[in-house]
Design a protein around this motif. Structure first.
Motif, PDB file in Angstrom:
ATOM      1  N   ASN A 177       0.821  -1.215   0.000  1.00 32.74           N
ATOM      2  CA  ASN A 177       0.000   0.000   0.000  1.00 32.74           C
ATOM      3  C   ASN A 177       0.850   1.259   0.000  1.00 32.74           C
ATOM      4  O   ASN A 177       0.480   2.272  -0.603  1.00 32.74           O
ATOM      5  N   THR A 178       1.983   1.210   0.686  1.00 30.61           N
ATOM      6  CA  THR A 178       2.893   2.354   0.709  1.00 30.61           C
ATOM      7  C   THR A 178       3.427   2.631  -0.693  1.00 30.61           C
ATOM      8  O   THR A 178       3.477   3.781  -1.149  1.00 30.61           O
ATOM      9  N   TYR A 179       3.845   1.551  -1.401  1.00 33.26           N
ATOM     10  CA  TYR A 179       4.308   1.708  -2.782  1.00 33.26           C
ATOM     11  C   TYR A 179       3.194   2.268  -3.665  1.00 33.26           C
ATOM     12  O   TYR A 179       3.412   3.180  -4.468  1.00 33.26           O
ATOM     13  N   ALA A 180       1.985   1.723  -3.503  1.00 31.05           N
ATOM     14  CA  ALA A 180       0.863   2.145  -4.343  1.00 31.05           C
ATOM     15  C   ALA A 180       0.527   3.615  -4.128  1.00 31.05           C
ATOM     16  O   ALA A 180       0.245   4.351  -5.078  1.00 31.05           O
ATOM     17  N   SER A 181       0.580   4.069  -2.859  1.00 29.04           N
ATOM     18  CA  SER A 181       0.255   5.467  -2.568  1.00 29.04           C
ATOM     19  C   SER A 181       1.265   6.424  -3.178  1.00 29.04           C
ATOM     20  O   SER A 181       0.965   7.592  -3.420  1.00 29.04           O
ATOM     21  N   ALA A 182       2.485   5.905  -3.440  1.00 29.03           N
ATOM     22  CA  ALA A 182       3.523   6.728  -4.067  1.00 29.03           C
ATOM     23  C   ALA A 182       3.524   6.566  -5.589  1.00 29.03           C
ATOM     24  O   ALA A 182       4.381   7.127  -6.272  1.00 29.03           O
ATOM     25  N   GLY A 183       2.583   5.770  -6.112  1.00 26.01           N
ATOM     26  CA  GLY A 183       2.502   5.571  -7.553  1.00 26.01           C
ATOM     27  C   GLY A 183       3.529   4.592  -8.087  1.00 26.01           C
ATOM     28  O   GLY A 183       3.745   4.509  -9.303  1.00 26.01           O
ATOM     29  N   TRP A 206       3.727   1.340  -8.830  1.00 25.27           N
ATOM     30  CA  TRP A 206       2.871   0.177  -9.012  1.00 25.27           C
ATOM     31  C   TRP A 206       3.647  -1.115  -9.244  1.00 25.27           C
ATOM     32  O   TRP A 206       3.230  -2.192  -8.805  1.00 25.27           O
ATOM     33  N   ASN A 207       4.768  -1.031  -9.943  1.00 29.00           N
ATOM     34  CA  ASN A 207       5.566  -2.237 -10.192  1.00 29.00           C
ATOM     35  C   ASN A 207       6.064  -2.844  -8.881  1.00 29.00           C
ATOM     36  O   ASN A 207       6.010  -4.069  -8.679  1.00 29.00           O
ATOM     37  N   GLU A 208       6.547  -1.966  -7.967  1.00 26.26           N
ATOM     38  CA  GLU A 208       7.016  -2.468  -6.677  1.00 26.26           C
ATOM     39  C   GLU A 208       5.855  -3.034  -5.860  1.00 26.26           C
ATOM     40  O   GLU A 208       6.013  -4.033  -5.155  1.00 26.26           O
ATOM     41  N   ALA A 209       4.681  -2.379  -5.948  1.00 31.32           N
ATOM     42  CA  ALA A 209       3.508  -2.874  -5.225  1.00 31.32           C
ATOM     43  C   ALA A 209       3.130  -4.277  -5.702  1.00 31.32           C
ATOM     44  O   ALA A 209       2.836  -5.164  -4.891  1.00 31.32           O
ATOM     45  N   MET A 210       3.171  -4.479  -7.019  1.00 32.66           N
ATOM     46  CA  MET A 210       2.856  -5.794  -7.584  1.00 32.66           C
ATOM     47  C   MET A 210       3.907  -6.824  -7.186  1.00 32.66           C
ATOM     48  O   MET A 210       3.579  -7.983  -6.916  1.00 32.66           O
TER      49      MET A 210
END
Length: 314
Positions: A249-255, A257-261
């Motif tokens: 979620n932290t990665y996603a909030s920073a945009g 997305w690749n790291e979030a996935m």
């Protein structure tokens, strides 16, 4: 000096005012040299001030041998020059770094004689110095004498407890800080998570991690801090689902997305199950008894409200 040179110097000074760590300072210092301001007493003086007086400054960067600071201090006295708050902040920091308890006490007495012991820079450096001496009682007494301590003083006091091995007390100080309405920053979280890691206070650490993730600010530092939190929690309990979810979620909030996935794929690969809806990562403060749920609820509600009230910077 030309108008162009003046504007460049002003830009450098502006960078120095906003500097928050030695990594940034070294980059600014390199820029100072590139622009030809290494001979400017004003600019170089600002660099030295950060090294000696800032919370995250490094006196060894300002002088190869910190002990020479006392030689310069002696010259000042011989010439009849008056010492100010910056002078004593420098010297107290050197005393702490050298572990020189006697010199530190002498400098403390000098600040009292000059009436500078209550100056914010001097007082914070005194607290930090005694913390480096492992004299937590002296640090605490100096802190308690401050009428309305600001965030820097709280951070220093929490760090002193951690460096002295008083980890539970550090968490108590953090909780007290929140009750006073002081907003924590990245430095606060790093020290608190270190205490959580040492104590094995996993739930409290995950709660702090969730607060970082929910805070929509400029910590741009949220991702780096989130990664650090996850690393500490990983050492204690490798496959807890909330750690993966919070970092994703932290990665996603920073945009990012690749790291979030990537985090979510790692979670799937390791067979980590996502928590059931409604499950909470908020845990009990290690120093609280099981019959104090209302106190936990109040503290949790306070920090969540505090962090959500901060508007994102533009």
């Amino acid at each position: 000096m030309s108008t162009v040179s003046i504007s460049k110097e002003e830009a450098v000074i502006s960078f120095l005012r906003n500097c928050s760590c030695m990594k940034d300072l070294k980059q600014i210092h390199a820029r100072v040299i590139q622009l030809g301001f290494e001979q400017s007493r004003f600019v170089v003086g600002k660099v030295i001030v950060f090294c000696a007086a800032a919370e995250h400054g490094d006196m060894s960067y300002a002088a190869n041998d910190p002990r020479k600071a006392f030689d310069y201090y002696k010259i000042m006295q011989e010439r009849g020059l008056v010492s100010d708050s910056f002078t004593f902040s420098f010297l107290l920091k050197v005393c702490g770094q050298l572990g020189s308890v006697l010199s530190g006490r002498i400098m403390h007495c000098s600040t009292l004689k000059q009436g500078l012991d209550s100056h914010v820079f001097v007082r914070n450096t005194l607290i930090h110095m005694y913390g480096m001496f492992k004299d937590i009682e002296a640090s605490r007494q100096l802190f308690e004498e401050i009428p309305n301590p600001e965030l820097v003083a709280w951070n220093i006091m929490i760090d002193c407890h951690v460096s002295c091995g008083k980890f539970s007390e550090a968490l108590d100080m953090f909780s007290r800080m929140l009750r006073f309405g002081i907003e924590p920053d990245e430095a606060t979280f790093v020290v608190i998570l270190s205490a959580c890691s040492t104590l094995g206070a996993l739930d409290f650490g995950r709660w702090v991690h969730s607060c970082i993730s929910n805070n929509g600010r400029g910590l741009h530092g949220n991702v780096e801090l989130g990664e650090q939190v996850r690393k500490q929690l990983l050492e204690l309990e490798p496959d807890h689902s909330s750690d993966y979810v919070l970092l994703a979620n932290t990665y996603a909030s920073a945009g990012r997305w690749n790291e979030a996935m990537r985090v979510r794929k790692t979670m799937q690969k390791r067979g980590v199950q996502k928590p059931e809806p409604g499950n909470s990562v908020v845990g009990r403060h290690p120093s609280l008894r099981s019959d104090e749920p209302s106190k936990v609820f109040c503290e949790v509600s306070h920090i969540v409200k505090l962090l959500k009230s901060v508007q994102p910077s533009t």
